[in-house]
Design a protein around this motif. Sequence first.
Motif, PDB file in Angstrom:
ATOM      1  N   UNK A   1       0.855  -1.183   0.000  1.00  0.00           N
ATOM      2  CA  UNK A   1       0.000   0.000   0.000  1.00  0.00           C
ATOM      3  C   UNK A   1       0.894   1.236   0.000  1.00  0.00           C
ATOM      4  N   UNK A   2       0.335   2.318  -0.391  1.00  0.00           N
ATOM      5  CA  UNK A   2       1.041   3.589  -0.404  1.00  0.00           C
ATOM      6  C   UNK A   2       0.208   4.624   0.323  1.00  0.00           C
ATOM      7  N   UNK A   3       0.879   5.628   0.842  1.00  0.00           N
ATOM      8  CA  UNK A   3       0.172   6.711   1.524  1.00  0.00           C
ATOM      9  C   UNK A   3      -0.713   7.476   0.549  1.00  0.00           C
ATOM     10  N   UNK A   4      -0.241   7.625  -0.684  1.00  0.00           N
ATOM     11  CA  UNK A   4      -0.997   8.396  -1.676  1.00  0.00           C
ATOM     12  C   UNK A   4      -0.759   7.808  -3.068  1.00  0.00           C
ATOM     13  N   UNK A   5      -1.632   8.187  -3.983  1.00  0.00           N
ATOM     14  CA  UNK A   5      -1.440   7.898  -5.401  1.00  0.00           C
ATOM     15  C   UNK A   5      -1.178   9.230  -6.090  1.00  0.00           C
TER      16      UNK A   5
ATOM     17  N   UNK B   1      -0.614  20.338 -19.064  1.00  0.00           N
ATOM     18  CA  UNK B   1       0.058  19.504 -18.070  1.00  0.00           C
ATOM     19  C   UNK B   1      -0.816  19.497 -16.827  1.00  0.00           C
ATOM     20  N   UNK B   2      -1.227  18.327 -16.384  1.00  0.00           N
ATOM     21  CA  UNK B   2      -2.112  18.217 -15.225  1.00  0.00           C
ATOM     22  C   UNK B   2      -1.499  17.270 -14.201  1.00  0.00           C
ATOM     23  N   UNK B   3      -1.825  17.519 -12.914  1.00  0.00           N
ATOM     24  CA  UNK B   3      -1.385  16.663 -11.824  1.00  0.00           C
ATOM     25  C   UNK B   3      -2.596  16.314 -10.970  1.00  0.00           C
ATOM     26  N   UNK B   4      -2.542  15.141 -10.349  1.00  0.00           N
ATOM     27  CA  UNK B   4      -3.597  14.727  -9.429  1.00  0.00           C
ATOM     28  C   UNK B   4      -3.001  13.872  -8.321  1.00  0.00           C
ATOM     29  N   UNK B   5      -3.652  13.920  -7.155  1.00  0.00           N
ATOM     30  CA  UNK B   5      -3.234  13.134  -5.996  1.00  0.00           C
ATOM     31  C   UNK B   5      -4.480  12.581  -5.326  1.00  0.00           C
ATOM     32  N   UNK B   6      -4.409  11.318  -4.931  1.00  0.00           N
ATOM     33  CA  UNK B   6      -5.442  10.711  -4.092  1.00  0.00           C
ATOM     34  C   UNK B   6      -4.784  10.418  -2.758  1.00  0.00           C
TER      35      UNK B   6
ATOM     36  N   UNK C   1      -9.410  12.130   0.182  1.00  0.00           N
ATOM     37  CA  UNK C   1      -9.204  13.344  -0.593  1.00  0.00           C
ATOM     38  C   UNK C   1      -8.688  13.046  -1.990  1.00  0.00           C
ATOM     39  N   UNK C   2      -9.186  13.810  -2.962  1.00  0.00           N
ATOM     40  CA  UNK C   2      -8.624  13.799  -4.308  1.00  0.00           C
ATOM     41  C   UNK C   2      -8.426  15.250  -4.709  1.00  0.00           C
ATOM     42  N   UNK C   3      -7.251  15.543  -5.235  1.00  0.00           N
ATOM     43  CA  UNK C   3      -6.936  16.905  -5.639  1.00  0.00           C
ATOM     44  C   UNK C   3      -6.331  16.892  -7.033  1.00  0.00           C
ATOM     45  N   UNK C   4      -6.514  17.993  -7.738  1.00  0.00           N
ATOM     46  CA  UNK C   4      -5.932  18.101  -9.064  1.00  0.00           C
ATOM     47  C   UNK C   4      -5.739  19.547  -9.455  1.00  0.00           C
ATOM     48  N   UNK C   5      -4.883  19.733 -10.456  1.00  0.00           N
ATOM     49  CA  UNK C   5      -4.694  21.056 -11.048  1.00  0.00           C
ATOM     50  C   UNK C   5      -4.258  20.867 -12.495  1.00  0.00           C
ATOM     51  N   UNK C   6      -4.570  21.873 -13.321  1.00  0.00           N
ATOM     52  CA  UNK C   6      -4.327  21.760 -14.755  1.00  0.00           C
ATOM     53  C   UNK C   6      -2.993  22.328 -15.208  1.00  0.00           C
ATOM     54  N   UNK C   7      -2.222  22.902 -14.311  1.00  0.00           N
ATOM     55  CA  UNK C   7      -0.841  23.308 -14.577  1.00  0.00           C
ATOM     56  C   UNK C   7      -0.171  23.485 -13.229  1.00  0.00           C
ATOM     57  N   UNK C   8       1.142  23.585 -13.231  1.00  0.00           N
ATOM     58  CA  UNK C   8       1.842  23.720 -11.958  1.00  0.00           C
ATOM     59  C   UNK C   8       1.539  25.041 -11.264  1.00  0.00           C
ATOM     60  N   UNK C   9       1.064  26.033 -12.015  1.00  0.00           N
ATOM     61  CA  UNK C   9       0.741  27.318 -11.395  1.00  0.00           C
ATOM     62  C   UNK C   9      -0.754  27.491 -11.127  1.00  0.00           C
TER      63      UNK C   9
ATOM     64  N   UNK D   1      -0.449  19.979   2.092  1.00  0.00           N
ATOM     65  CA  UNK D   1       0.177  18.650   2.073  1.00  0.00           C
ATOM     66  C   UNK D   1       0.192  18.070   0.655  1.00  0.00           C
ATOM     67  N   UNK D   2      -0.915  18.238  -0.060  1.00  0.00           N
ATOM     68  CA  UNK D   2      -0.997  17.724  -1.429  1.00  0.00           C
ATOM     69  C   UNK D   2      -0.088  18.517  -2.363  1.00  0.00           C
ATOM     70  N   UNK D   3       0.021  19.830  -2.156  1.00  0.00           N
ATOM     71  CA  UNK D   3       0.939  20.635  -2.974  1.00  0.00           C
ATOM     72  C   UNK D   3       2.374  20.137  -2.807  1.00  0.00           C
ATOM     73  N   UNK D   4       2.741  19.781  -1.585  1.00  0.00           N
ATOM     74  CA  UNK D   4       4.084  19.240  -1.336  1.00  0.00           C
ATOM     75  C   UNK D   4       4.270  17.902  -2.044  1.00  0.00           C
TER      76      UNK D   4
END
Length: 108
Positions: free
Chosen positions: A24-28, A39-44, A48-56, A84-87
């Motif tokens: 298992x992992x702490x996050x995906x 360029x998009x990023x996402x974290x589970x 919680x699920x978070x996402x953004x469509x660019x680094x800025x 925490x998700x940004x990190x």
Amino acid sequence: LPTVPRTDGISFAPALFSRPAHATREYLYWDYGHVRDSYAQAVRLGEWKAGRNSRSAPIELYNLSTDLGESRDVAGQHPEVVSRIAAIMQSAVTPSPAYPIRERLRGR
């Protein structure tokens, strides 16, 4: 054939055969679009699920235990989770010369 570099991942094959997962992992974390027009990023992370469509771009945050359809961005109500998700988004990126992030997509 050239050797394949070690990849960071967990096989989901056991789930296909109704067996328990081995790790298992702490996050995906995932990202998409390194050499494309976006360029998009996402974290589970737990519920919680978070996402953004660019680094800025601002991070959108959803609580999947109460909002499975991701219709209510609650980032403003949970700045500690967003931080925490940004990190994670910053540290989980693994640069690759095969998939460079275009300079204009870096958000700088």
